[in-house]
Design a protein around this motif. Structure first.
Motif, short mmCIF file in Angstrom:
data_model
loop_
_atom_site.label_atom_id
_atom_site.label_comp_id
_atom_site.label_asym_id
_atom_site.label_seq_id
_atom_site.Cartn_x
_atom_site.Cartn_y
_atom_site.Cartn_z
N SER A 527 0.84 -1.20 0.00
CA SER A 527 0.00 0.00 0.00
C SER A 527 0.87 1.25 0.00
N PHE A 528 0.58 2.16 -0.93
CA PHE A 528 1.39 3.37 -1.08
C PHE A 528 1.02 4.43 -0.05
N LEU A 529 2.00 5.20 0.33
CA LEU A 529 1.77 6.35 1.19
C LEU A 529 0.93 7.37 0.40
N GLY A 530 -0.23 7.72 0.94
CA GLY A 530 -1.09 8.69 0.26
C GLY A 530 -2.19 8.07 -0.57
N GLY A 531 -2.15 6.74 -0.80
CA GLY A 531 -3.23 6.07 -1.54
C GLY A 531 -2.72 5.27 -2.72
N GLY A 532 -3.41 4.17 -2.99
CA GLY A 532 -3.03 3.27 -4.07
C GLY A 532 -2.23 2.08 -3.56
N TYR A 533 -1.99 1.13 -4.44
CA TYR A 533 -1.31 -0.10 -4.03
C TYR A 533 -0.89 -0.92 -5.24
N VAL A 534 -0.04 -1.92 -4.98
CA VAL A 534 0.22 -3.01 -5.92
C VAL A 534 -0.06 -4.30 -5.16
N MET A 535 -0.76 -5.22 -5.79
CA MET A 535 -1.08 -6.49 -5.15
C MET A 535 -0.74 -7.62 -6.12
N VAL A 536 -0.16 -8.70 -5.59
CA VAL A 536 0.25 -9.85 -6.41
C VAL A 536 -0.36 -11.10 -5.81
N ARG A 537 -0.95 -11.94 -6.67
CA ARG A 537 -1.49 -13.21 -6.18
C ARG A 537 -1.67 -14.19 -7.35
N PRO A 538 -1.53 -15.48 -7.10
CA PRO A 538 -1.89 -16.46 -8.12
C PRO A 538 -3.42 -16.55 -8.21
N SER A 539 -3.93 -16.81 -9.39
CA SER A 539 -5.36 -17.03 -9.55
C SER A 539 -5.76 -18.33 -8.86
N GLY A 540 -6.97 -18.35 -8.31
CA GLY A 540 -7.46 -19.57 -7.69
C GLY A 540 -8.14 -20.51 -8.66
N THR A 541 -8.40 -20.05 -9.89
CA THR A 541 -9.16 -20.87 -10.84
C THR A 541 -8.47 -21.06 -12.18
#
Length: 587
Positions: A527-541
Motif C-alpha cells: 500500500s502506497f503512502l497517500g493512496g493506491g497499491y500493488v497487489m500480487v497473487r496467483p489465480s485460484g481458478t
C-alpha cells in the motif's frame, strides 16, 4: 498410480466410453499425456475449472462424477433431512454444460439425494437464490464463467447460497481424494431418478420470485415507470445465460428502450462473435458499439456466459463510447445507493459495504463520506457473501452493496454471489436518475467523485503460466516478492506491506508490525503512502499470476502517467525474476 498407469486405465478400461478411449489413444505427444494425467484437476475456490478433454487433469464427465460423489458424501453426512433438502443445479451455454449438469444430478440421485435441475440455462446468481428459496443444502453450477470456449467448470454452493466455504470445501476435497478408484461411480438412470422423485425439473417457479426481489431493490421505481424509456440501452448476453432474465428484469421495472444485439442473443458454445466471452475486454463490445451508434444508446451492457459479471460502456457528451473499469462501476453504484438512501432517509446507521482487497480504496472514501462502514475481504466473491452472512447472523451491520474489481456486484439479501442481473437494473436506474433529475451523465458523476476524493486509477496484468513448469514459476515469483523487503515501487513510497499467507503486515514508515485477521491466502499487497497499491497473487481458478495496480493523483493525466510507469516497472521486475528462474533451470 503413475502417469502412464492412469493413462492406460483411461484409454483401455471399458468403464470409460468409446469416445474417451479413442481420444486418448490418438495422443502421440508424451508431454500432452503427462499434462492430462500428472494430477487430478484441482478442486479449489469452491470447485473445478479446466479445459474440456479426457484425463484426470481435464474437465469431463468422469471428473464431474468423482467431484459430485465427494459432495454427495458430505450431503449424506447431514442424514435423511439433508438428502431430502437436496442440491440445486444450474448450467450455462458452454460445451457439455447440460450434460455435466445431468451427470451430477444422476450421481446425487444414486446416493439418494434429491436434485433440482433447471429446465434450461440460468444465471449463476439465480442458482444462489434458488438454494436459499428452496431451502436446499447445496448447489452446483456448471460454468467456466468468462474463460475461453475450451473451458468448463463446476462450482459448489452451500445452504446459505454462497460458494462453498473453505472448511466445507476441504471436507469435499478430502472425500474426493480418499476415493482412489475412478471405476465405481455409476449414475442412476434419468427415468428412475424422476420416477423416484430424486430428479425434479424447475424453472419459472424460481424465475418469478427472483425477479420480484430484484424489482424491490429499485430506489426510484416510480421514476422508472414514468421515464424508463428515456434511457436507451443496448444489451448483449454474449451468447450466455443472461439473455432472458436481464431483459425481463429491465422490462418489468419499466425500461422499455432496450435493444439486444441479435448476433449474440442466442446460446452459442463456440462464442463465435467474440475472442473471449469476457465483458472486461473492450473487443467484446464491438457489435454492441455498432448498434449503440445506430440506436443512439446511452448505455451498453454486457453479461458474461453465466451472467454474474457485468461490463458497462457509456456514451460521453461528445457521442463517443468509453468503457468503465470494474472499479469505476463499483464506485458509481456505491455512490448512487448510499447517496440516494441517505436522501430518502432509509440508510441505516450500521450501513456497510463489502469489497475485496483487490478493489479500489476510493470506494472506502465514498462509503465513509456517507457514514457507512467498509469491510475489506480476500479476493473472491465468496468472501463477500460470507461476510454478509456473518453480519446478518451477528446483527452488527446492514449490507448495502458489495463488489470486486473483476466486474462483480451485489445488492440485496437474497443472493449470495455476484449478480449481473441486479447490477444491470441498478446501473440503468442510476443512469436514468442522473439524466432526468440532475441533468448529468454517469461520466459527470464519476468526475465529481474524482474531484472530491482524488483521481484513482486502477489496472491489472495477468501472466498465463500453464502446466507443471508454470505452476512452479508462479510459486517462485511469489517467493521472490515475499523474501525481498520492498520500500518503493516506481519511486512511490510504500507505507504498508501485507503478507496474507503469513498473516502479518508491516508499516514501513514506523517499522511497526501487526497481525492480519483475514484467512490465510497467497496474496502480497503493497500500500502506497497517500493512496493506491500493488497487489500480487496467483489465480485460484486459472493458471495465472495476477498483478493489481492502483494509483491516486491530483488529475487524471497525472494518474494515467503514474499508472503507466508503475505497471512498466513492476512487470519488468517480474520479467527479470522469470529470466533468473529460466537461467537457473538451464544450469
Amino acid at each position: 498410480m503413475t502417469i502412464q498407469e492412469r493413462y492406460r486405465l483411461w484409454s483401455e478400461q471399458p468403464y470409460f466410453d468409446e469416445a474417451t478411449r479413442q481420444e486418448l489413444k490418438q495422443i502421440t505427444d508424451p508431454q500432452e499425456i503427462e499434462d492430462r494425467f500428472y494430477s487430478d484437476l484441482e478442486f479449489g475456490t469452491g470447485g473445478l475449472r479446466g479445459i474440456i478433454a479426457a484425463g484426470t487433469n481435464r474437465m469431463n464427465k468422469y471428473v464431474i462424477r468423482k467431484a459430485t460423489q465427494g459432495l454427495a458424501e458430505c450431503v449424506c453426512d447431514h442424514g435423511a433431512e439433508g438428502m431430502k433438502r437436496g442440491v440445486v443445479i444450474a448450467y450455462d451455454s458452454r460445451r457439455f454444460s447440460y450434460e455435466f449438469a445431468v451427470e451430477a444430478a444422476l450421481v446425487l440421485a444414486q446416493n439418494g439425494i434429491k436434485a433440482y435441475l433447471f429446465n434450461s440455462l440460468r444465471p449463476t446468481p439465480e442458482l444462489s437464490f434458488a438454494v436459499r428459496y428452496l431451502h436446499a443444502l447445496a448447489g452446483i453450477v456448471v460454468t467456466a464463467s468468462h474463460n475461453p470456449k475450451t473451458y468448463n467448470g463446476y462450482k459448489v454452493y452451500w445452504e446459505d447460497g454462497g460458494q462453498v466455504p473453505p472448511v466445507k470445501a476441504d471436507q469435499i476435497l478430502a472425500r474426493i481424494e480418499a476415493r482412489e478408484s475412478w471405476l465405481d461411480i455409476e449414475p442412476m438412470s434419468e427415468v428412475e431418478a424422476i420416477r423416484n422423485g430424486l430428479l425434479v425439473i424447475i424453472g419459472e417457479e424460481i424465475d418469478q420470485p427472483y425477479l420480484a426481489r430484484i424489482r424491490r431493490l429499485a430506489l426510484h421505481p416510480d421514476l422508472i415507470t414514468e421515464k424508463g424509456e428515456a434511457v436507451r440501452i443496448v444489451y448483449t448476453p454474449l451468447h450466455g445465460a443472461g439473455n432472458i432474465l436481464v431483459r425481463r428484469a429491465l422490462a418489468e421495472l419499466g425500461f422499455s428502450s432496450v435493444f439486444v444485439v441479435p448476433e449474440q442473443e442466442l446460446p452459442d458454445p463456440e462464442f463465435t462473435t467474440v475472442p473471449y466471452p469476457n465483458p472486461e475486454i473492450p473487443t467484446t463490445f464491438e457489435l454492441a458499439r455498432k448498434y449503440g451508434l445506430e440506436k443512439n444508446a446511452d448505455l451498453l451492457l454486457a453479461t458474461d456466459p453465466d451472467a454474474d459479471r457485468l461490463g458497462v460502456v457509456l456514451r460521453s457528451r461528445d457521442g463517443d463510447y468509453r468503457q468503465l473499469t470494474g472499479n469505476q462501476i463499483g464506485v458509481l453504484l456505491t455512490y448512487y445507493i448510499l447517496s440516494q438512501k441517505k436522501a430518502l432517509d432509509i440508510l441505516p446507521e450500521n450501513a456497510t459495504i463489502i469489497k475485496t482487497i483487490a478493489s479500489t480504496d476510493l470506494a472506502d472514501q465514498v462509503a465513509h463520506y456517507f457514514g457507512a462502514n467498509v469491510e475489506n475481504v480476500l479476493t473472491g466473491f465468496k468472501f463477500i457473501a460470507e461476510k454478509e452472512q456473518e453480519m446478518e447472523t451477528g446483527g452488527w451491520g446492514t449490507f448495502q452493496f458489495g463488489f470486486e474489481e473483476s466486474y462483480g456486484y451485489l445488492a440485496g439479501d437474497f443472493v449470495r454471489d455476484k449478480d449481473a442481473v441486479i447490477a444491470s437494473v441498478l446501473l440503468a436506474e442510476a443512469a436514468l436518475y442522473y439524466q432526468q433529475i440532475e441533468g448529468r451523465t454517469l461520466f459527470d458523476v464519476l468526475e465529481s467523485i474524482y474531484e472530491h476524493f482524488g483521481y484513482y486509477l486502477d489496472d491489472q496484468e495477468s501472466l498465463v503460466l500453464e502446466g507443471i513448469q508454470g505452476k512452479e514459476e508462479i510459486s517462485k515469483i511469489m517467493e521472490s516478492f515475499r523474501q525481498t523487503e520492498i520500500l518503493e515501487l516506481s519511486g512511490i513510497r510504500i507505507e504498508k506491506s501485507d503478507d496474507y499467507e503469513q498473516r502479518n503486515g508491516k508499516n514501513l514508515i514506523t517499522g511497526q508490525t501487526y497481525a492480519l485477521t483475514l484467512p490465510r491466502s497467497n496474496v502480497l499487497r503493497f500500500s502506497f503512502l497517500g493512496g493506491g497499491y500493488v497487489m500480487v497473487r496467483p489465480s485460484g481458478t486459472e493458471p495465472k499470476i495476477k498483478v493489481y495496480f492502483s494509483v491516486k493523483a491530483e488529475s487524471m493525466l497525472d494518474a494515467e502517467e503514474t499508472l503507466y510507469k508503475l505497471k512498466t516497472d513492476v512487470m519488468n521486475q517480474i520479467a527479470l525474476i522469470r529470466a533468473s528462474i529460466h537461467e537457473t533451470t538451464l544450469q
